[in-house]
Design an enzyme around this catalytic site. Structure first.
Site, PDB file in Angstrom:
ATOM      1  N   HIS A 114       0.851  -1.189   0.000  1.00  0.00           N
ATOM      2  CA  HIS A 114       0.000   0.000   0.000  1.00  0.00           C
ATOM      3  C   HIS A 114       0.886   1.238   0.000  1.00  0.00           C
ATOM      4  CE1 HIS A 114      -3.561   2.395   0.719  1.00  0.00           C
ATOM      5  NE2 HIS A 114      -2.885   3.047   1.649  1.00  0.00           N
ATOM      6  N   THR A 146      -6.360  -8.514   5.497  1.00  0.00           N
ATOM      7  CA  THR A 146      -7.467  -8.977   6.323  1.00  0.00           C
ATOM      8  C   THR A 146      -8.745  -8.386   5.732  1.00  0.00           C
ATOM      9  OG1 THR A 146      -7.328  -7.095   7.827  1.00  0.00           O
ATOM     10  CG2 THR A 146      -5.995  -9.049   8.384  1.00  0.00           C
ATOM     11  N   ASP A 150      -6.737  -2.332   4.375  1.00  0.00           N
ATOM     12  CA  ASP A 150      -5.383  -1.844   4.681  1.00  0.00           C
ATOM     13  C   ASP A 150      -5.076  -1.849   6.173  1.00  0.00           C
ATOM     14  OD1 ASP A 150      -4.958  -1.381   1.932  1.00  0.00           O
ATOM     15  OD2 ASP A 150      -5.762   0.645   2.068  1.00  0.00           O
ATOM     16  N   GLU A 179       8.952   1.132  -3.344  1.00  0.00           N
ATOM     17  CA  GLU A 179       8.131  -0.074  -3.384  1.00  0.00           C
ATOM     18  C   GLU A 179       8.870  -1.200  -4.089  1.00  0.00           C
ATOM     19  OE1 GLU A 179       4.131   0.349  -4.859  1.00  0.00           O
ATOM     20  OE2 GLU A 179       3.878   2.275  -3.846  1.00  0.00           O
TER      21      GLU A 179
END
Length: 194
Positions: A114, A146, A150, A179
């Protein structure tokens, strides 16, 4: 024992490409028994699929618009993923909100990246929101997925400065460069621990 990795994308797949490149350069298959077994997309024309095919990786596309419901799409996607017997399922720019059943099926093995320093700025428009809030730092987070958006356990993070005059685009580019280092590093740690 093979530790298969399945990566889900919706577009260019730059994070997927960074993981594939790192896995090849560091010879994850020989060192950890881990390999990127498949790259799947909800967009048949996703540029990342071509990149994966060029590396000899199995690819597939399922158009989410062809399914009557989100649940039906996720069930078909899970069936496709399961053919590759994944140890890990990585979201790398996969632009779909997944159903609770899908998330539960891969609990502990479903990973996302994210573009913010979670728990700050969940959801969309993270870079502009960080600038608007006057943040001096931004970054990216690799976390377990989950059912809460986020909000899964954080596995690793990378930090970048927010510079004077930054726009959402310039900040996004700086975060994305991190990232490409962060996601492979986090996945390497996971496959070593499997």
């Amino acid at each position: 024992m093979k530790r298969n990795i399945v990566i889900l994308i919706s577009g260019g797949g730059s994070n997927m490409a960074a993981i594939v490149r790192t896995a090849q350069q560091e010879n994850w298959e020989q060192r950890y028994g881990a390999r990127v077994a498949a790259v799947l997309s909800n967009q048949a024309d996703a540029a990342g699929l071509l990149l994966a095919r060029e590396q000899g990786i199995a690819t597939g596309a399922l158009d989410h618009r062809a399914f009557a419901s989100r649940e039906a799409f996720d069930a078909a996607l899970a069936a496709t993923i399961d053919r590759h017997q994944p140890a890990l399922v990585l979201l790398a720019g996969f632009m779909r909100i997944l159903t609770p059943d899908f998330v539960a099926r891969y609990a502990g093995r479903l990973i996302n990246i994210h573009p913010s320093l979670l728990p700050a700025f969940t959801g969309l428009h993270t870079h502009q929101r960080a600038i608007d809030a006057g943040c001096r730092f931004a970054g990216a987070t690799v976390h377990q997925v989950t059912t809460a958006l986020d909000a899964g356990p954080i596995l690793d993070q990378a930090v970048v400065p927010v510079l004077p005059g930054d726009t959402a685009q310039t900040l996004a580019a700086r975060v994305l460069s991190q990232e490409h280092l962060l996601y492979p590093r986090a996945v390497r740690a996971l496959v070593r621990a499997l």
